[in-house]
Design an enzyme around this catalytic site. Structure first.
Site, PDB file in Angstrom:
ATOM      1  CD  GLU A  79      25.275  10.399  99.267  1.00 24.51           C
ATOM      2  OE1 GLU A  79      25.149   9.908  98.212  1.00 24.51           O
ATOM      3  OE2 GLU A  79      24.306  10.832  99.857  1.00 24.51           O
ATOM      4  CB  CYS A 108      20.279   5.910 100.179  1.00 20.91           C
ATOM      5  SG  CYS A 108      21.722   5.082  99.725  1.00 20.91           S
ATOM      6  CD  GLU A 141      20.056   7.866  87.933  1.00 24.23           C
ATOM      7  OE1 GLU A 141      19.589   8.458  88.647  1.00 24.23           O
ATOM      8  OE2 GLU A 141      19.763   7.944  86.561  1.00 24.23           O
ATOM      9  CG  ASN A 142      24.543   0.193  85.049  1.00 26.98           C
ATOM     10  OD1 ASN A 142      23.800  -0.431  84.293  1.00 26.98           O
ATOM     11  ND2 ASN A 142      25.724   0.228  84.854  1.00 26.98           N
ATOM     12  CB  ALA A 143      20.948   0.780  81.200  1.00 28.99           C
TER      13      ALA A 143
HETATM   14 ZN    ZN Z   1      23.330   6.501  99.218  1.00 31.89          ZN
END
Ligand code: ZN
Length: 150
Positions: free
Chosen positions: A67, A102, A56-58
């Site tokens: 994946e 996703c 993740e990123n801010a």
């Molecule tokens: Zn994904």
């Protein structure tokens, strides 16, 4: 029939190995914002396994799914053929629920995998897993075959 059972047994061993690889990679997940950690283990046709975790990123948009991290590692290492991917995850880094790729990851898989053959294994443990083909999770996908008119 005996051959089928042998194939099923071989698949079960492969699936369990991939799930263990994915579960052991959960500790690398960087998910300080959602706390939803995901790990994936991608099996190539050459027999190698590439793992990935979500990052993740801010600023949110630069975040990467487990994946796609696994695919990026494999492709940047020269891999071109893929057989299966195991995906595990959940809140606080435990494989507490079945996690599906996703839409963006499904599209990346469509680029590099045979939709009717590539196996997506979603699991909470090596004992509890489900298997889908990419074709089942992304029917009528837009891929290289589309641009070649097939
Ligand atoms: Zn994904």
């Amino acid at each position: 029939m005996a051959n089928n059972n042998e194939d099923n047994k071989d698949f079960d061993i492969m699936a369990k190995t991939l799930i263990w690889d994915a579960l052991s990679g959960l500790k690398y997940s960087y998910a300080p914002y959602s706390n939803f950690k995901v790990s994936a283990a991608l099996l190539t046709t050459s027999g190698k396994v590439y793992t990935g975790c979500n990052i993740e990123n801010a600023a949110f948009s630069p975040g990467m799914c487990a994946e796609r991290v696994a695919f990026a590692k494999a492709i940047s290492s020269g891999e071109k053929g893929f057989e299966a991917i195991a995906i595990v995850g959940g809140m606080k880094g435990r494989g507490t629920q079945m996690v599906f790729p996703c839409g963006v990851c499904r599209q990346v898989m469509e680029e590099f995998c045979e939709p009717e053959n590539f196996k997506i294994i979603t699991a909470t443990s090596a004992e509890k897993y489900d298997v889908y083909t990419l074709d089942e999770l992304l029917p009528y996908g837009f891929g290289p075959h589309t641009l070649s008119g097939k």
